[in-house]
Design a protein around this motif. Sequence first.
Motif, PDB file in Angstrom:
ATOM      1  N   ALA A 182      14.734 -13.503 -10.276  1.00  0.00           N
ATOM      2  CA  ALA A 182      15.029 -12.192 -10.848  1.00  0.00           C
ATOM      3  C   ALA A 182      14.545 -11.137  -9.868  1.00  0.00           C
ATOM      4  N   ASP A 183      14.739  -9.887 -10.241  1.00  0.00           N
ATOM      5  CA  ASP A 183      14.202  -8.825  -9.393  1.00  0.00           C
ATOM      6  C   ASP A 183      12.716  -8.656  -9.685  1.00  0.00           C
ATOM      7  N   GLU A 184      12.029  -7.956  -8.818  1.00  0.00           N
ATOM      8  CA  GLU A 184      10.570  -7.838  -8.904  1.00  0.00           C
ATOM      9  C   GLU A 184      10.089  -7.190 -10.199  1.00  0.00           C
ATOM     10  N   THR A 185      10.909  -6.338 -10.810  1.00  0.00           N
ATOM     11  CA  THR A 185      10.494  -5.668 -12.045  1.00  0.00           C
ATOM     12  C   THR A 185      10.338  -6.643 -13.210  1.00  0.00           C
ATOM     13  N   ARG A 186      10.952  -7.803 -13.129  1.00  0.00           N
ATOM     14  CA  ARG A 186      10.866  -8.805 -14.204  1.00  0.00           C
ATOM     15  C   ARG A 186       9.838  -9.892 -13.914  1.00  0.00           C
ATOM     16  N   GLY A 200      12.392  -9.154  -0.187  1.00  0.00           N
ATOM     17  CA  GLY A 200      12.911  -7.861  -0.613  1.00  0.00           C
ATOM     18  C   GLY A 200      12.560  -7.637  -2.067  1.00  0.00           C
ATOM     19  N   ASP A 201      13.579  -7.409  -2.897  1.00  0.00           N
ATOM     20  CA  ASP A 201      13.373  -7.154  -4.317  1.00  0.00           C
ATOM     21  C   ASP A 201      13.524  -8.412  -5.176  1.00  0.00           C
ATOM     22  N   HIS A 202      13.877  -9.546  -4.566  1.00  0.00           N
ATOM     23  CA  HIS A 202      14.070 -10.777  -5.326  1.00  0.00           C
ATOM     24  C   HIS A 202      12.818 -11.643  -5.319  1.00  0.00           C
ATOM     25  N   VAL A 203      12.570 -12.274  -6.463  1.00  0.00           N
ATOM     26  CA  VAL A 203      11.419 -13.159  -6.635  1.00  0.00           C
ATOM     27  C   VAL A 203      11.914 -14.475  -7.221  1.00  0.00           C
ATOM     28  N   VAL A 204      11.368 -15.582  -6.718  1.00  0.00           N
ATOM     29  CA  VAL A 204      11.661 -16.909  -7.265  1.00  0.00           C
ATOM     30  C   VAL A 204      10.362 -17.477  -7.804  1.00  0.00           C
TER      31      VAL A 204
END
Length: 151
Positions: free
Chosen positions: A93-97, A113-117
């Motif tokens: 998801a994106d970092e905000t989640r 970047g803005d993606h997190v796994v």
Amino acid sequence: MKTVVLALMLGLPVTPQATPPSGVHREAAPPREPMKRFSWRDEAAGYTFVAPPRWAGKVRVDPLTSEELAKSSATSGVRFMEGSATLLVLLSADETRLQALTSTGASELSRHGDHVVVVKMGADVGELALTNEELASAIQWDGGAQGTVAR
């Protein structure tokens, strides 16, 4: 000349028949070779998950349903299975989640970047369990050098 025309009209071969090349007609196909590499691509998040060769031919990929994704707040996710046992679950998801993802028991695996796994490990996965080093190098982001992980 009459013989050639007559042979063509009757469909008889004019020239002697050539033997087909080997492997083309009536020969068994070569045996299938097992996969030598296990990888799964997440187009939405922009990364590829590469597991060790011992996963090849043993582990199957089961994408998460939209209900499961909504429950976990992830934009994409996949479950890696051997038989009925879940080896691990990857959610992205994106970092905000991120907080919503980690509140369900998952731990951050990689970010770019803005993606997190994030990853949730299965219980008692035996010989197919990934070591910390294998897990750390399993995510390959688009645009990054192969085998490197942005954190």
